[in-house]
Write a protein that holds these residues in place. Structure first.
Motif, short mmCIF file in Angstrom:
data_model
loop_
_atom_site.label_atom_id
_atom_site.label_comp_id
_atom_site.label_asym_id
_atom_site.label_seq_id
_atom_site.Cartn_x
_atom_site.Cartn_y
_atom_site.Cartn_z
N PHE A 247 0.83 -1.20 0.00
CA PHE A 247 0.00 0.00 0.00
C PHE A 247 0.87 1.25 0.00
O PHE A 247 0.64 2.18 -0.77
CB PHE A 247 -0.94 0.01 1.21
CG PHE A 247 -1.76 1.25 1.32
CD1 PHE A 247 -2.98 1.34 0.67
CD2 PHE A 247 -1.31 2.35 2.06
CE1 PHE A 247 -3.74 2.51 0.75
CE2 PHE A 247 -2.07 3.51 2.14
CZ PHE A 247 -3.29 3.59 1.49
N VAL A 248 1.88 1.29 0.87
CA VAL A 248 2.77 2.46 0.95
C VAL A 248 3.54 2.62 -0.35
O VAL A 248 3.67 3.73 -0.88
CB VAL A 248 3.73 2.33 2.15
CG1 VAL A 248 4.74 3.47 2.15
CG2 VAL A 248 2.96 2.31 3.45
N ALA A 249 4.05 1.52 -0.87
CA ALA A 249 4.85 1.58 -2.10
C ALA A 249 4.03 2.13 -3.26
O ALA A 249 4.55 2.87 -4.11
CB ALA A 249 5.38 0.20 -2.44
N GLN A 250 2.76 1.78 -3.31
CA GLN A 250 1.92 2.22 -4.41
C GLN A 250 1.33 3.60 -4.18
O GLN A 250 1.07 4.33 -5.13
CB GLN A 250 0.80 1.21 -4.65
CG GLN A 250 1.31 -0.12 -5.20
CD GLN A 250 0.20 -1.13 -5.38
OE1 GLN A 250 -0.45 -1.55 -4.43
NE2 GLN A 250 -0.03 -1.53 -6.61
N PHE A 251 1.14 3.99 -2.91
CA PHE A 251 0.53 5.29 -2.62
C PHE A 251 1.56 6.40 -2.64
O PHE A 251 1.25 7.53 -3.04
CB PHE A 251 -0.18 5.26 -1.27
CG PHE A 251 -1.04 6.47 -1.05
CD1 PHE A 251 -2.30 6.54 -1.63
CD2 PHE A 251 -0.61 7.54 -0.29
CE1 PHE A 251 -3.10 7.67 -1.45
CE2 PHE A 251 -1.40 8.67 -0.11
CZ PHE A 251 -2.65 8.73 -0.70
N VAL A 252 2.78 6.13 -2.21
CA VAL A 252 3.84 7.14 -2.17
C VAL A 252 4.70 6.99 -3.41
O VAL A 252 5.47 6.04 -3.55
CB VAL A 252 4.70 7.00 -0.90
CG1 VAL A 252 5.80 8.06 -0.89
CG2 VAL A 252 3.83 7.12 0.34
N GLY A 253 4.56 7.92 -4.33
CA GLY A 253 5.32 7.83 -5.57
C GLY A 253 4.65 6.94 -6.60
O GLY A 253 3.59 6.37 -6.37
N ILE A 254 5.31 6.81 -7.74
CA ILE A 254 4.81 6.01 -8.86
C ILE A 254 5.58 4.69 -8.89
O ILE A 254 6.79 4.65 -8.67
CB ILE A 254 5.02 6.75 -10.19
CG1 ILE A 254 4.27 8.08 -10.18
CG2 ILE A 254 4.58 5.89 -11.36
CD1 ILE A 254 2.77 7.95 -10.10
N SER A 255 4.88 3.60 -9.13
CA SER A 255 5.56 2.32 -9.25
C SER A 255 4.81 1.44 -10.24
O SER A 255 3.64 1.67 -10.54
CB SER A 255 5.66 1.62 -7.89
OG SER A 255 4.38 1.39 -7.35
N SER A 256 5.51 0.44 -10.76
CA SER A 256 4.92 -0.55 -11.65
C SER A 256 5.03 -1.92 -10.99
O SER A 256 6.06 -2.25 -10.39
CB SER A 256 5.64 -0.58 -13.01
OG SER A 256 5.56 0.69 -13.64
N ARG A 257 3.97 -2.69 -11.09
CA ARG A 257 3.94 -4.01 -10.47
C ARG A 257 4.38 -5.07 -11.49
O ARG A 257 3.82 -5.17 -12.58
CB ARG A 257 2.53 -4.32 -9.97
CG ARG A 257 2.41 -5.63 -9.20
CD ARG A 257 0.96 -5.88 -8.81
NE ARG A 257 0.52 -4.96 -7.76
CZ ARG A 257 0.53 -5.25 -6.47
NH1 ARG A 257 0.96 -6.43 -6.05
NH2 ARG A 257 0.11 -4.37 -5.58
N VAL A 258 5.41 -5.82 -11.10
CA VAL A 258 5.99 -6.82 -11.99
C VAL A 258 6.08 -8.16 -11.26
O VAL A 258 6.66 -8.23 -10.17
CB VAL A 258 7.41 -6.39 -12.45
CG1 VAL A 258 8.05 -7.46 -13.31
CG2 VAL A 258 7.35 -5.07 -13.20
N PRO A 259 5.52 -9.24 -11.81
CA PRO A 259 5.64 -10.55 -11.16
C PRO A 259 7.08 -11.06 -11.25
O PRO A 259 7.72 -10.96 -12.30
CB PRO A 259 4.68 -11.44 -11.96
CG PRO A 259 4.54 -10.77 -13.29
CD PRO A 259 4.70 -9.30 -13.03
N VAL A 260 7.59 -11.57 -10.12
CA VAL A 260 8.97 -12.07 -10.05
C VAL A 260 9.01 -13.33 -9.21
O VAL A 260 8.02 -13.74 -8.61
CB VAL A 260 9.92 -11.01 -9.42
CG1 VAL A 260 10.02 -9.78 -10.29
CG2 VAL A 260 9.44 -10.65 -8.02
N VAL A 261 10.20 -13.93 -9.17
CA VAL A 261 10.47 -15.06 -8.28
C VAL A 261 11.60 -14.67 -7.35
O VAL A 261 12.65 -14.20 -7.81
CB VAL A 261 10.83 -16.32 -9.08
CG1 VAL A 261 11.22 -17.45 -8.13
CG2 VAL A 261 9.66 -16.76 -9.96
#
Length: 350
Positions: A247-261
């Motif tokens: 929630f913090v990562a997405q609310f503060v600043g811009i980010s893109s969600r990428v699936p990883v391992v």
């Protein structure tokens, strides 16, 4: 809920305002079935500039109004310098408040608006005029003293409201989205002025906003809220670089969600191994989502690249690109002199 008492806090107007230690302890406030504050606990150091940040309905304004004494608690305590103010009337808390809507008296000129709180405290007219004049000069409005609110711009009115809040020499200054009604240039100017005044006076300040830019540029620490509870309290730099929750990562600043391992505290992104920077990576192995900041992704135009540019937005010094890589869409910030050479549809390597 309990009835407010008239117990005053001690404060001498002959002394300059000094930062007070504020402690909000397990605050609970409900409106019907809605739990606006759900056990909120927060400590604010003397002289600290604390920002309450979160989406609409997260409870930040309720927390500010509880601290001001405008809202009653279901349970919990409001402590200022070790004194329990939970049942103390708002007028007796020695707090100054600046609202989004300015809330100036339309029938009073600037100097009388600033002096109003001093008049309520039975200060002499000479003291009121002197103090109000000093504060108008402090906020750069000495030449506007005789003007009425309708004769001033929005930025000027908000500076008068700030001077009025400071006139009573409050131990805590409360700011309820005071810049949101102003245009961008005035907002930036007033933001800097508020911060400079706060540092000069060393006054404990609590600032409510949903504007991330204001928070990152003004606050000593930020309390990110969601659904009546705290997600994280940290410095702006730490919030941005090391968010504790998605929630913090997405609310503060811009980010893109990428699936990883995740393996060995690292993830593979675009063919490269990268360390996990936030969260408890030791507790995670296997499939996860990485949140990537747009400035942390570099791209090169490459005819054989797996990504292609689907959108391009000029932001001044930077240009933001949206790059599609398979089923993943990521935002990438590049210098505008570089971005001008990247066309829509260009194939790129991330």
């Amino acid at each position: 809920m309990t009835q407010m008492k008239e117990t005053p806090m001690t404060n001498s107007t002959s002394q300059p305002p000094q930062g007070a230690a504020v402690s909000l302890e397990n605050l609970v406030r409900t409106y019907g079935s809605v739990r606006a504050l759900d056990g909120l606990t927060l400590k604010i150091d003397p002289g600290e500039f604390m920002a309450l940040l979160g989406p609409s309905g997260c409870g930040k304004t309720t927390a500010l109004r509880v601290l001001a004494g405008f809202e009653l608690l279901d349970s919990g305590r409001v402590m200022v310098d070790g004194v329990d103010l939970s049942d103390v009337n708002a007028r007796k808390r020695d707090m100054g408040m600046v609202f989004q809507s300015y809330s100036l008296f339309p029938n009073m000129n600037a100097v009388n608006n600033v002096a109003f709180g001093l008049r309520m405290r039975k200060q002499s007219s000479e003291v009121r005029r002197k103090k109000a004049g000093e504060l108008l000069e402090m906020v750069g409005l000495a030449d506007q003293a005789a003007k009425y609110p309708h004769q001033m711009s929005g930025g000027q009115q908000q500076r008068v409201a700030l001077a009025r809040a400071l006139a009573i020499e409050p131990r805590v200054l409360l700011l309820d989205e005071p810049l949101s009604a102003l245009d961008a240039m005035v907002r930036a100017e007033l933001r800097d002025q508020i911060r400079q005044l706060q540092q000069r006076l060393a006054i404990t300040t609590v600032f409510v906003t949903h504007d991330q830019e204001e928070v990152l540029s003004m606050a000593d620490r930020v309390c990110v809220m969601s659904r009546g509870h705290i997600e994280q309290v940290a410095t702006p730099a730490e919030l941005y670089a090391r968010p504790k929750t998605a929630f913090v990562a997405q609310f503060v600043g811009i980010s893109s969600r990428v699936p990883v391992v995740v393996t060995d505290h690292e993830v593979e992104v675009f063919g490269q191994r990268c360390p996990v920077r936030s969260g408890d990576s030791s507790a995670v192995t296997g499939a996860a989502d990485a949140l990537l900041r747009p400035e942390d992704i570099a791209i090169e135009v490459d005819p054989d690249g797996k990504g292609f540019v689907t959108r391009k937005s000029f932001l001044g010094a930077m240009t933001r690109l949206v790059v599609q890589i398979g089923e993943i869409s990521v935002r990438v910030d590049v210098r505008s002199d570089v971005g001008s050479d990247i066309e829509l549809g260009s194939h790129v390597r991330a």
